[in-house]
Design a protein around this motif. Structure first.
Motif, PDB file in Angstrom:
ATOM      1  N   ALA A   1       0.711  -1.380  -0.192  1.00 12.72           N
ATOM      2  CA  ALA A   1      -0.230   0.317  -0.044  1.00 12.72           C
ATOM      3  C   ALA A   1       1.229   1.191  -0.146  1.00 12.72           C
ATOM      4  O   ALA A   1       0.502   2.323  -0.871  1.00 12.72           O
ATOM      5  CB  ALA A   1      -1.117  -0.141   1.157  1.00 12.72           C
ATOM      6  N   GLU A   2       2.031   1.340   0.730  1.00  7.66           N
ATOM      7  CA  GLU A   2       2.966   2.404   0.465  1.00  7.66           C
ATOM      8  C   GLU A   2       3.623   2.872  -0.392  1.00  7.66           C
ATOM      9  O   GLU A   2       3.630   3.747  -0.666  1.00  7.66           O
ATOM     10  CB  GLU A   2       3.727   2.064   2.043  1.00  7.66           C
ATOM     11  N   ALA A   3       3.965   1.862  -1.183  1.00  9.07           N
ATOM     12  CA  ALA A   3       4.516   1.948  -2.413  1.00  9.07           C
ATOM     13  C   ALA A   3       2.918   1.928  -3.855  1.00  9.07           C
ATOM     14  O   ALA A   3       3.967   2.580  -4.441  1.00  9.07           O
ATOM     15  CB  ALA A   3       4.916   0.329  -2.813  1.00  9.07           C
ATOM     16  N   LYS A   4       2.170   2.181  -3.404  1.00  6.95           N
ATOM     17  CA  LYS A   4       1.301   2.119  -4.907  1.00  6.95           C
ATOM     18  C   LYS A   4       0.394   3.846  -4.078  1.00  6.95           C
ATOM     19  O   LYS A   4       0.196   4.335  -5.623  1.00  6.95           O
ATOM     20  CB  LYS A   4      -0.227   0.963  -4.000  1.00  6.95           C
ATOM     21  N   VAL A   5       0.254   4.323  -3.070  1.00  9.00           N
ATOM     22  CA  VAL A   5      -0.892   4.886  -3.212  1.00  9.00           C
ATOM     23  C   VAL A   5       0.757   6.353  -2.402  1.00  9.00           C
ATOM     24  O   VAL A   5       1.464   6.418  -2.385  1.00  9.00           O
ATOM     25  CB  VAL A   5      -0.991   5.388  -1.386  1.00  9.00           C
ATOM     26  N   PRO A   6       0.112   8.175  -3.362  1.00  8.12           N
ATOM     27  CA  PRO A   6       1.412   8.539  -3.113  1.00  8.12           C
ATOM     28  C   PRO A   6       1.175   9.371  -1.958  1.00  8.12           C
ATOM     29  O   PRO A   6       1.772  10.765  -2.422  1.00  8.12           O
ATOM     30  CB  PRO A   6       1.326   9.470  -4.081  1.00  8.12           C
TER      31      PRO A   6
END
Length: 129
Positions: free
Chosen positions: A8-13
């Motif tokens: 999730a941390e890698a996918k959301v800005p």
């Protein structure tokens, strides 16, 4: 879609800031919510199955400028105004900070009863750094 926190941390800005949960967490999940690409939304759920308690944090970068629902509450330590969105079934607090919208919801017995009052939710919200 359920994912790991790291995914999730890698996918959301935006940074996913977590609260200090005031009960022993025995189950945790992270979901990226479908928003038809209009904004990003992450839901973090912390639970204790034995106690029947849940704390859910929803974070979005929605640009919608709709007025918040609920009773206007006090300011958080970071200066953000809050809204108490609790009712007879659930306890919830809402605020906006640095372009993000947060909702913190707590419940017990499969979210059929409120878990924390507004003051406690505000204290938990203040732990999100």
């Amino acid at each position: 879609m359920e994912v790991s926190l790291q995914e999730a941390e890698a996918k959301v800005p935006f940074p996913i800031r977590q609260p200090v949960v005031p009960f022993e967490v025995t189950e945790q999940s992270t979901r990226i919510l479908e928003t038809d690409g209009t904004y990003d939304a992450v839901e973090l759920t912390y639970g204790n199955k034995e106690e029947g308690t849940n704390l859910i944090l929803l974070i979005t970068n929605s640009k919608a400028d709709t007025p918040p629902k609920g009773r206007k509450g006090q300011l958080l330590a970071n200066g953000s105004p809050t809204w108490d969105q609790s009712n007879e079934n659930v306890s919830a607090i809402y605020w906006r900070y640095e372009g993000l919208t947060y909702a913190l919801v707590s419940g017990k017995n499969n979210n059929l009863e409120p878990l924390y009052d507004y003051a406690t939710l505000k204290e938990i919200a203040n732990t999100i750094q």
